[in-house]
Design an enzyme around this catalytic site. Structure first.
Site, PDB file in Angstrom:
ATOM      1  N   ASP A 199       0.825  -1.200   0.000  1.00 37.58           N
ATOM      2  CA  ASP A 199       0.000   0.000   0.000  1.00 37.58           C
ATOM      3  C   ASP A 199       0.864   1.256   0.000  1.00 37.58           C
ATOM      4  O   ASP A 199       0.558   2.236  -0.681  1.00 37.58           O
ATOM      5  CB  ASP A 199      -0.922  -0.005   1.220  1.00 37.58           C
ATOM      6  CG  ASP A 199      -2.220   0.735   0.971  1.00 37.58           C
ATOM      7  OD1 ASP A 199      -3.030   0.245   0.174  1.00 37.58           O
ATOM      8  OD2 ASP A 199      -2.402   1.812   1.565  1.00 37.58           O
ATOM      9  N   GLU A 236      -5.400   6.355   0.726  1.00 39.25           N
ATOM     10  CA  GLU A 236      -4.292   5.412   0.875  1.00 39.25           C
ATOM     11  C   GLU A 236      -3.571   5.631   2.208  1.00 39.25           C
ATOM     12  O   GLU A 236      -3.054   4.683   2.813  1.00 39.25           O
ATOM     13  CB  GLU A 236      -3.302   5.546  -0.287  1.00 39.25           C
ATOM     14  CG  GLU A 236      -3.852   5.154  -1.665  1.00 39.25           C
ATOM     15  CD  GLU A 236      -4.069   3.662  -1.844  1.00 39.25           C
ATOM     16  OE1 GLU A 236      -3.826   2.885  -0.892  1.00 39.25           O
ATOM     17  OE2 GLU A 236      -4.501   3.273  -2.945  1.00 39.25           O
ATOM     18  N   HIS A 270      -5.501   3.750   4.733  1.00 33.00           N
ATOM     19  CA  HIS A 270      -5.196   2.320   4.611  1.00 33.00           C
ATOM     20  C   HIS A 270      -3.903   1.991   5.356  1.00 33.00           C
ATOM     21  O   HIS A 270      -3.839   1.008   6.108  1.00 33.00           O
ATOM     22  CB  HIS A 270      -5.027   1.921   3.145  1.00 33.00           C
ATOM     23  CG  HIS A 270      -6.254   2.076   2.320  1.00 33.00           C
ATOM     24  ND1 HIS A 270      -6.275   1.764   0.965  1.00 33.00           N
ATOM     25  CD2 HIS A 270      -7.503   2.513   2.612  1.00 33.00           C
ATOM     26  CE1 HIS A 270      -7.485   1.997   0.487  1.00 33.00           C
ATOM     27  NE2 HIS A 270      -8.242   2.456   1.463  1.00 33.00           N
ATOM     28  N   TYR A 284      -3.514  -0.568   8.565  1.00 30.32           N
ATOM     29  CA  TYR A 284      -2.653  -1.747   8.536  1.00 30.32           C
ATOM     30  C   TYR A 284      -1.680  -1.745   9.711  1.00 30.32           C
ATOM     31  O   TYR A 284      -1.365  -2.805  10.271  1.00 30.32           O
ATOM     32  CB  TYR A 284      -1.899  -1.820   7.209  1.00 30.32           C
ATOM     33  CG  TYR A 284      -2.751  -2.235   6.037  1.00 30.32           C
ATOM     34  CD1 TYR A 284      -3.757  -3.186   6.183  1.00 30.32           C
ATOM     35  CD2 TYR A 284      -2.553  -1.692   4.768  1.00 30.32           C
ATOM     36  CE1 TYR A 284      -4.541  -3.575   5.105  1.00 30.32           C
ATOM     37  CE2 TYR A 284      -3.334  -2.077   3.681  1.00 30.32           C
ATOM     38  CZ  TYR A 284      -4.330  -3.015   3.864  1.00 30.32           C
ATOM     39  OH  TYR A 284      -5.103  -3.405   2.794  1.00 30.32           O
ATOM     40  N   GLU A 328      -3.274  -3.161  -8.035  1.00 27.14           N
ATOM     41  CA  GLU A 328      -4.408  -2.949  -7.136  1.00 27.14           C
ATOM     42  C   GLU A 328      -5.558  -3.918  -7.404  1.00 27.14           C
ATOM     43  O   GLU A 328      -6.366  -4.171  -6.501  1.00 27.14           O
ATOM     44  CB  GLU A 328      -4.889  -1.508  -7.251  1.00 27.14           C
ATOM     45  CG  GLU A 328      -3.845  -0.501  -6.787  1.00 27.14           C
ATOM     46  CD  GLU A 328      -4.384   0.912  -6.713  1.00 27.14           C
ATOM     47  OE1 GLU A 328      -4.508   1.437  -5.596  1.00 27.14           O
ATOM     48  OE2 GLU A 328      -4.685   1.484  -7.778  1.00 27.14           O
ATOM     49  N   GLU A 386     -10.179   0.089  -3.160  1.00 24.28           N
ATOM     50  CA  GLU A 386      -9.319  -0.387  -4.241  1.00 24.28           C
ATOM     51  C   GLU A 386     -10.125  -0.693  -5.499  1.00 24.28           C
ATOM     52  O   GLU A 386      -9.617  -0.561  -6.621  1.00 24.28           O
ATOM     53  CB  GLU A 386      -8.526  -1.621  -3.797  1.00 24.28           C
ATOM     54  CG  GLU A 386      -7.583  -1.394  -2.621  1.00 24.28           C
ATOM     55  CD  GLU A 386      -6.501  -0.361  -2.886  1.00 24.28           C
ATOM     56  OE1 GLU A 386      -6.315   0.051  -4.055  1.00 24.28           O
ATOM     57  OE2 GLU A 386      -5.831   0.045  -1.923  1.00 24.28           O
ATOM     58  N   HIS A 397     -10.303   2.523  -7.174  1.00 20.62           N
ATOM     59  CA  HIS A 397      -9.008   2.897  -7.743  1.00 20.62           C
ATOM     60  C   HIS A 397      -8.729   2.147  -9.045  1.00 20.62           C
ATOM     61  O   HIS A 397      -8.228   2.739 -10.012  1.00 20.62           O
ATOM     62  CB  HIS A 397      -7.891   2.628  -6.726  1.00 20.62           C
ATOM     63  CG  HIS A 397      -8.065   3.354  -5.434  1.00 20.62           C
ATOM     64  ND1 HIS A 397      -7.322   3.070  -4.301  1.00 20.62           N
ATOM     65  CD2 HIS A 397      -8.900   4.366  -5.088  1.00 20.62           C
ATOM     66  CE1 HIS A 397      -7.704   3.873  -3.322  1.00 20.62           C
ATOM     67  NE2 HIS A 397      -8.656   4.663  -3.780  1.00 20.62           N
TER      68      HIS A 397
END
EC number: 1.17.4.1
Length: 340
Positions: free
Chosen positions: A94, A124, A127, A131, A187, A221, A224
């Site tokens: 990512d 992003e 994200h 994570y 992606e 995603e 995207h």
């Protein structure tokens, strides 16, 4: 990271001996294009995706991982190792996507595309932060153990296979359209098996908030990859598209690598990921490739059937209603079909 190209694109000239404020001089072309100095909608499809992204913005602070830490102890040793590995990969990948977005946005002058990429970069970041939280949950909040694990895992052959393939394809990349094919594969394919494997936790009522975040991230995603397909189809008119054989070859290689990735790491002692579940994930990767090929107006490569109704990612396509006990609604506004 390169920033998105500004609409004005000023030339800044330094003059020795002056204050910092006086050192900046903006040069405007003698015959400027007036549309550079105000917003004009030029890409309605991309503008729609930007609006959808704004409507569905979310932050890592909205997700409270209550209960997930207790669920970690319910995983077998093989399952815990597997999910630690997946999230180490997803976190690293990512960040690589985020680093490459600035370079892509710099290729365009259309404000709709530039504005869209700003939104993508913002999400992003969310994200990446989620994570980080999930990794700590999987390591019982032992940051040192997490750091040592990531340091020893990031060059694992299964991860290196993806990175080495991508680096080689970038080096030999002959055109801008081919760069977008690679973004679609990163992606749309290289995350697909991981997203599906995480979704199987839901069927066992485990790591509920981790599954909620997976819903949100995989849907992002999907937006995207759709944007990359739209740009590939509609906004690269001055560049020759790669021949079909080249595109099919890249898709075939990416699918083989992704299936090999999930096979090599799948736990053998799992009640979450049975052989049937792994076969369903592999089929889903092929189905995702066929669907993405359709989005760029090409025929399917694998003719893979769609996942059946029991496939956990398919649950994300149903309408959801927030209840009192939900930390965050995972309902997604708009009509973007999720293929991740």
């Amino acid at each position: 990271m390169d920033s998105a190209a500004p609409a004005l694109s000023p030339a800044l000239t330094a003059h020795t001996g002056h204050s910092a404020t006086a050192d900046l001089a903006i040069q405007i072309p003698k015959c400027p294009d007036p549309e550079r100095y105000f917003y004009t909608s030029q890409c309605p499809d991309i503008n729609h995706l930007r609006s959808l992204s704004i409507l569905n913005r979310w932050l890592e602070t909205e997700l409270v991982f209550v209960g997930d830490e207790e669920d970690v102890s319910k995983l077998s040793e093989g399952e815990l190792s597997f999910y630690r590995f997946l999230f180490a990969f997803l976190s690293a990948a990512d960040d690589l996507v985020t680093e490459n977005l600035g370079g892509l946005s710099g290729l365009f002058e259309q404000k709709d595309i530039l504005h869209y990429y700003v939104e993508q970069e913002c999400i992003e970041v969310a994200h990446s932060r989620v994570y980080n939280i999930i990794q700590l949950v999987l390591f019982h909040n032992n940051d040192q153990a997490r750091r040592e694990y990531v340091a020893g895992t990031i060059n694992h052959p299964a991860i290196r296979a993806k990175v080495d393939w991508l680096e080689a394809r970038v080096r030999e990349c002959a055109s801008v359209p081919e760069k977008f094919i690679l973004m679609i594969l990163i992606e749309g394919i290289f995350f697909a098996a991981s997203f599906a494997a995480i979704a199987y936790l839901r069927t066992n009522n485990l790591l509920r908030v981790t599954c909620q975040s997976n819903d949100l991230i995989s849907r992002d995603e999907a937006v995207h990859t759709t944007a990359s397909c739209y740009i590939y189809n509609n906004y690269l008119g001055g560049h020759a598209k790669p021949p079909p054989d080249r595109v099919y070859g890249l898709f075939r290689q990416a699918v083989e690598i992704e299936i090999g990735f999930i096979r090599s790491q799948a736990p053998t002692d799992s009640h979450i990921l049975s052989p049937a579940a792994l076969a369903a994930i592999e089929n889903y990767v092929r189905f995702s490739a066929d669907r993405l090929l359709g989005l760029i107006h090409m025929k399917p490569l694998f003719s893979a059937p769609p996942p059946d109704a029991s496939f956990p990612l398919s649950l994300m396509s149903t309408d959801k209603h927030t209840n009192f006990f939900e930390c965050r609604s995972t309902s997604y506004a708009g009509a973007v079909v999720n293929d991740l």
